[in-house]
Design an enzyme around this catalytic site. Sequence first.
Site, short mmCIF file in Angstrom:
data_model
loop_
_atom_site.label_atom_id
_atom_site.label_comp_id
_atom_site.label_asym_id
_atom_site.label_seq_id
_atom_site.Cartn_x
_atom_site.Cartn_y
_atom_site.Cartn_z
N THR A 122 0.85 -1.19 0.00
CA THR A 122 0.00 0.00 0.00
C THR A 122 0.89 1.24 0.00
OG1 THR A 122 -1.63 -1.22 1.23
CG2 THR A 122 -1.88 1.16 1.23
N CYS A 258 -2.28 -2.31 8.95
CA CYS A 258 -2.77 -1.52 7.81
C CYS A 258 -3.53 -0.27 8.19
CB CYS A 258 -3.63 -2.42 6.92
SG CYS A 258 -2.65 -3.69 6.14
C1 UDX Z 1 -7.60 -4.40 6.69
C2 UDX Z 1 -8.58 -4.30 5.53
O1 UDX Z 1 -9.86 -4.83 5.93
C3 UDX Z 1 -8.05 -5.04 4.32
O2 UDX Z 1 -8.92 -4.87 3.22
C4 UDX Z 1 -6.67 -4.49 3.99
O3 UDX Z 1 -6.11 -5.21 2.91
C5 UDX Z 1 -5.74 -4.57 5.19
O4 UDX Z 1 -6.34 -3.89 6.31
P1 UDX Z 1 -6.95 -6.26 8.50
O5 UDX Z 1 -5.95 -5.28 9.00
O6 UDX Z 1 -6.54 -7.69 8.32
O7 UDX Z 1 -7.50 -5.77 7.06
O8 UDX Z 1 -8.17 -6.26 9.51
P2 UDX Z 1 -9.73 -5.95 9.53
O9 UDX Z 1 -10.50 -7.21 9.61
O10 UDX Z 1 -10.11 -5.01 8.47
O11 UDX Z 1 -9.84 -5.24 10.96
C6 UDX Z 1 -9.02 -4.11 11.27
C7 UDX Z 1 -9.23 -3.69 12.69
O12 UDX Z 1 -10.50 -3.09 12.86
C8 UDX Z 1 -9.15 -4.82 13.72
O13 UDX Z 1 -8.39 -4.36 14.82
C9 UDX Z 1 -10.59 -5.06 14.11
O14 UDX Z 1 -10.72 -5.55 15.43
C10 UDX Z 1 -11.15 -3.64 14.01
N1 UDX Z 1 -12.61 -3.60 13.75
C11 UDX Z 1 -13.13 -4.12 12.60
C12 UDX Z 1 -13.44 -2.98 14.68
O15 UDX Z 1 -12.99 -2.48 15.72
N2 UDX Z 1 -14.79 -2.90 14.41
C13 UDX Z 1 -15.34 -3.42 13.29
O16 UDX Z 1 -16.56 -3.31 13.12
C14 UDX Z 1 -14.49 -4.06 12.35
#
Ligand code: UDX
Length: 439
Positions: A122, A258
């Site tokens: 990214t 990310c």
């Molecule tokens: C993210 C993006 O979703 C993905 O498309 C990108 O390629 C990389 O970054 P990821 O970091 O694996 O993916 O995690 P994700 O499932 O998106 O969750 C990110 C964070 O948000 C986690 O800490 C999760 O606990 C938090 N989260 C997610 C919340 O606090 N509330 C929600 O409703 C959803």
Amino acid sequence: MNITVIGLGHVGLVHAAAMAAIGHDVIGIDSDRARIATLLNGEVPFHEPGLSEEVHRQRRAGRLEFTNDPHVAYSGSEVAFICVGTPALPNGKADLSAVEAAARELERSSAPGGLVVVEKSTVPPGTHELLRRLLRADMCVASNPEFLREGTAMTDTLNPDRIVVGTDEAFADAVMRDVYSTMTDSGTRYVATSVATAELAKHACNSFLATKISFINAIANLCDAVGADVSQVAGVMGSDPRIGPDFLEAGLGYGGFCFPKDVAALSETFYDHGIVEASLLLQQVQRINRGMIGHVIAKLTRYVGLLPGSRVAVLGLAFKPGTDDTRYSPAVSLARTLERRGARVSTWDPKVRNVEELHAKPYPDIYNACRGAKAIILATEWDDIHRMSFARLADVMDGTTIIDARNMLSDSERSRAAAAGLSVIGVGQGEEVPACAWI
Ligand code: UDX
């Protein structure tokens, strides 16, 4: 096709395995010699469901190789995916030094003849101009952002919602359509854009999702103040198809490698282009996110009283379930903050074996972690938490409070906790918290 993947971390290794799985001949290279040795030894250096199996399957089929020799990695390569890390610099901008180093190495070590160099890492919009300057004239540049989520990375990569490819060169466009033909033939949408558009689309997606999380967390804080229930508010919001139900779970906030860095980087890009209000918007998104830790600690102080020396158990350290990744994990920040405030913190996580920033190693067993605890904080939504016995918890604890910082316990679990004499306090479920909670 012959494909090289540069950087074998959470994105690169999964991408390499996926490219092999759709029939390409893939060679992965990483500057970390120990990582290559681990992979050649048949081990996968981090936990990601299904990854180890796919890597072994593709190695056995002879479609996936690893090396740290650039000449081996680039000889005969038609497409090189750059998947190196782009961490945040102290000023919030993306650190592109690893991307730059990869481009220099490609320029030095690849054979002449139309190699397509693809940004998978990214990067901020405009990075393709840097690549153009560093690469030879016979090479093409494309951007192909990755939307995988940790914990479901292998499935996400093999079954993407859409494939986004940005390039300004016809040759690269044709080559990239070939790379993904197996997926597009079976119906996956292929979105062709300019390079700058593809670069920006990734930062826009992650920042928008992070904004959604911070918005619902702000609503959760208001719910605590006015006696409303954030899960119901989120349900009402999410049933509007224009909003959608995903990423509206209130709690400790977002973490991982990310979201935090991408939101910070897009905020900087807005600022650099004079779009200051949008930069401030993303600064507030980050502020609200950081503030959730203070909000949860304020609940703890309010309901339990946090005396120096009190034992507090934090259950879950990974930034989300399904991974052993603790980078920018809100659960780790919470445990660290509690330690700094003098609490004796014990932790548990089913996948994380050690976190350097914390005084003690996590316990592999929930009940040992909770022994003598005045309060327990549920910080990551691991399934094991749903399987724990509240009666056993009540036996080993020295208090009766569970702070459900991810609103993960169901009504029936809450009733079972109550029957065992434990009280559960969630986030945004109508409990009033003093305004000084923000840190
Ligand atoms: C993210 C993006 O979703 C993905 O498309 C990108 O390629 C990389 O970054 P990821 O970091 O694996 O993916 O995690 P994700 O499932 O998106 O969750 C990110 C964070 O948000 C986690 O800490 C999760 O606990 C938090 N989260 C997610 C919340 O606090 N509330 C929600 O409703 C959803």
